[in-house]
Structures are given as structure tokens and as C-alpha cells.
Design an enzyme around this catalytic site. Structure first.
Site, short mmCIF file in Angstrom:
data_model
loop_
_atom_site.label_atom_id
_atom_site.label_comp_id
_atom_site.label_asym_id
_atom_site.label_seq_id
_atom_site.Cartn_x
_atom_site.Cartn_y
_atom_site.Cartn_z
N ASP A 18 0.86 -1.19 0.00
CA ASP A 18 0.00 0.00 0.00
C ASP A 18 0.89 1.24 0.00
OD1 ASP A 18 -2.24 1.56 0.10
OD2 ASP A 18 -2.68 1.21 2.21
N GLU A 100 -6.32 5.05 -9.17
CA GLU A 100 -7.59 5.62 -8.72
C GLU A 100 -8.14 6.68 -9.66
OE1 GLU A 100 -9.58 6.80 -4.46
OE2 GLU A 100 -7.72 5.67 -4.66
N LYS A 136 -9.47 2.00 -9.37
CA LYS A 136 -10.00 2.24 -8.03
C LYS A 136 -11.09 3.31 -8.09
CE LYS A 136 -7.54 2.26 -4.20
NZ LYS A 136 -6.46 2.63 -3.23
N THR A 160 -13.08 1.10 -3.47
CA THR A 160 -12.36 1.52 -2.28
C THR A 160 -13.25 2.36 -1.37
OG1 THR A 160 -10.29 2.55 -1.55
CG2 THR A 160 -11.41 3.58 -3.41
N PHE A 182 -11.83 -0.69 4.64
CA PHE A 182 -10.80 0.07 5.34
C PHE A 182 -10.82 -0.23 6.85
CE2 PHE A 182 -9.38 3.85 2.53
CZ PHE A 182 -9.23 3.02 1.45
#
Length: 326
Positions: A18, A100, A136, A160, A182
Site C-alpha cells: 500500500d 484511482e 479504483k 475503495t 478500510f
């Protein structure tokens, strides 16, 4: 002899880095890598990546043409920078990179689809198959619907900013490739809401949320993969050993690698068959009802989109300053 936790985790879970920091990716050699606006903005400010930023700006300036304004050049470079980092990352990892869509498009299905197609076209122009890219998108209803359209075109998506079961079910029913619940941000919300300083790892609200989603998916045979994200400590990670994927920051990857102990598998499809789980069908009305009833999911989704938007604005400012100095 016990392995270190990183080795043990890799035996039951796909480990993803990440980070937008290419040196960290080279160090840990994950299967996949994920980036987001905050990570790209941070990486773009590191001296070792100025070359990527500068090359992206100069090419954007050339492609924009002699009469282009600074804002037009920055806008073009901004769209390309995440792909520039993604291309560097794909030279290192064997798997997929997540890139993203602009968070400011999170409530616009058509604009999200158009931006995703553009990102895939940029990767294709650089010789990268769409099989190696995950787009994303924030897990709004509009984002999930965009993902459904893209998946039917063979463009794989990573939904996400996912905090609630209703988001996860909607993603699975839309045929999304992968979701990123998350964990740490859920914990943050509950700590603030309850005033508690900490939770035992097995009772961590983020861990419990991902466990519930994982069990639901396996119970009903959904193909959508679960990738736990946003960890605050290695206890959250070890409690999710066996999850399809876990995306982990370089700091926590280091801690896992430096810790030698046994790692029991906690999530396992074989253990799900006998669980009593009610099946829920999620249309927009149900999604909205469940989302409004879930204060944590409502708060954290809005906060996450706002945070990524602020990171994008910071990145645009950074690019404008850098362009002026070239």
C-alpha cells in the site's frame, strides 16, 4: 521453526504493498500494489521521484501544444501522473497495480466510466494489458454502478473507501473484481465515537467488519475478492490471516517481517458453510437506507472522498509549482 509473520501471511493471503514509493515496492516484492491520491502526492514530493514528475510534466507540455496555458498543461500531467507511477510499479511487481479515478467524480457514474476508460487507454498505449490494472473507485452507489459498467467491458475494478456490508453486497452483485474495506479507518471512527483508547485485535471493529464481509462472500459464492486495507497495527493484520488479499503499508510490512511467531489462519472458506447468514439483495433504495442507518459508513465515506479530493488539489498545486520551475 516459526517463520516471520510476513512469510507466514504470504502462505495464506496475497500480500499487496500500500504505497506509491517504488523503493519500498522493490524492497518487499509484493504480488500487487495499490496507490491512492494521498500516496501519489506524497511520492511526488520525494526527491528520488522528481524525474517521474518532471518527465510527465514535460511530455504533457509538449502534447498540450505551444498555445496551452499552464492550467491546461497541469491538468493533462495530473491525469497522467498516477499512470506514470503505475508503469514504474508494474516493472517491479508480477501482478496488478490499482490506479484511482479522480475522487471528485465519486458521485458521477458517467464521468467515472469515462475517466476509467482513459486511464486504461493510457496503460494500453504504454503496452500494459488491462488485466494488470485495477481501476479504483469510491464505493458510492454511483461508483459501484460505474464499476458494473466497466466490468462488463473487461475493465477490472477495485472499489475503495468501503466501510459497510451494504457497500460490499452491492459490489458483489455488480460483479466487481475486488473491494477494499478500510479496517483502520473503521477503528478510528469507533475509538472517537466511544472514547475507548484501544480494542483487542479480535474485537477490533474493522477486523469484525471485514470478517463479516468475507464470510458473506464465501457463504454465497461471490467471486469478488476481499482486500483488507488501511491498517493501524499488525494485530489487525494477523486477525485477518486468510483473507483473499491484504494491502499493507511499508512500515507494517517491516514490522511483520521482523516478528517471528506462529500465525494461525483466521479466515477460511471451509469454515463458512455452516454459518447462519441471511442473504440480502441491495438495490438503490436498500443501499441508501442501510447507508443512512450506518453512521460510521456514512461519515467515513464522505470523509474519505473529501480527504482524497484535498490530496488531489495539493497535487495540482505541486505540479503547477514544478512546471513553473522547469
Amino acid at each position: 521453526m516459526p517463520k516471520n509473520l510476513l512469510e507466514a501471511l504470504r502462505a495464506v493471503t496475497v500480500v499487496v504493498a500500500d504505497t506509491g514509493d517504488i523503493q519500498s515496492i522493490e524492497q518487499f516484492k509484493p504480488q500487487d500494489a495499490t496507490t491512492n491520491p494521498s500516496l501519489i502526492t506524497a511520492a511526488a514530493q520525494m526527491p528520488e521521484y522528481q524525474d517521474i514528475v518532471d518527465q510527465t510534466l514535460l511530455k504533457a507540455k509538449k502534447d498540450a501544444g505551444a498555445g496551452a496555458s499552464q492550467d491546461q498543461v497541469v491538468s493533462l500531467a495530473f491525469d497522467r501522473l498516477a499512470v506514470s507511477f503505475g508503469l514504474k510499479i508494474l516493472q517491479i511487481i508480477p501482478g496488478r497495480v490499482s490506479t484511482e479515478v479522480d475522487a471528485r467524480l465519486s458521485y458521477d457514474t458517467d464521468a467515472t466510466v469515462a475517466k476509467a476508460r482513459d486511464l486504461i487507454a493510457q496503460y494500453k498505449a504504454a503496452g500494459i494489458s488491462k488485466e494488470r490494472v485495477l481501476i479504483k473507485i469510491a464505493s458510492t452507489w454511483e461508483g459501484i454502478k460505474a464499476g458494473e459498467i466497466l466490468e462488463k467491458e473487461g475493465i477490472h475494478c477495485n472499489l475503495t473507501l468501503l466501510f459497510g456490508l451494504h457497500q460490499a453486497i452491492a459490489c458483489a452483485e455488480a460483479g466487481i473484481t475486488l473491494i477494499s474495506p478500510f479496517v483502520g479507518r473503521i477503528l478510528d471512527w469507533y475509538k472517537k465515537d466511544t472514547g475507548k483508547d484501544s480494542y483487542p485485535a479480535a474485537e477490533d471493529p474493522g477486523v469484525l467488519s471485514v470478517t463479516t464481509i468475507y464470510n458473506y462472500y464465501k457463504k454465497f459464492g461471490y467471486k469478488t475478492e476481499v482486500m483488507g486495507a488501511s491498517f493501524r497495527n499488525i494485530g489487525e493484520i494477523t486477525e485477518l490471516a486468510g483473507c483473499d488479499l491484504l494491502t499493507i503499508s511499508p512500515g507494517l510490512l517491516t514490522e511483520l517481517r521482523n516478528t517471528v511467531t506462529e500465525l494461525p489462519r483466521k479466515l477460511d472458506p471451509a469454515k463458512v458453510a455452516n454459518l447462519s447468514i441471511a442473504k440480502i439483495s441491495v438495490d438503490k433504495a436498500t443501499f441508501d437506507q442501510m447507508h443512512n442507518a450506518d453512521r460510521m459508513a456514512s461519515d467515513k465515506l464522505a470523509e474519505g472522498i473529501d480527504g482524497f479530493t484535498k490530496a488531489l488539489i495539493s497535487l495540482e498545486k505541486l505540479l503547477a509549482e514544478r512546471l513553473a520551475s522547469l
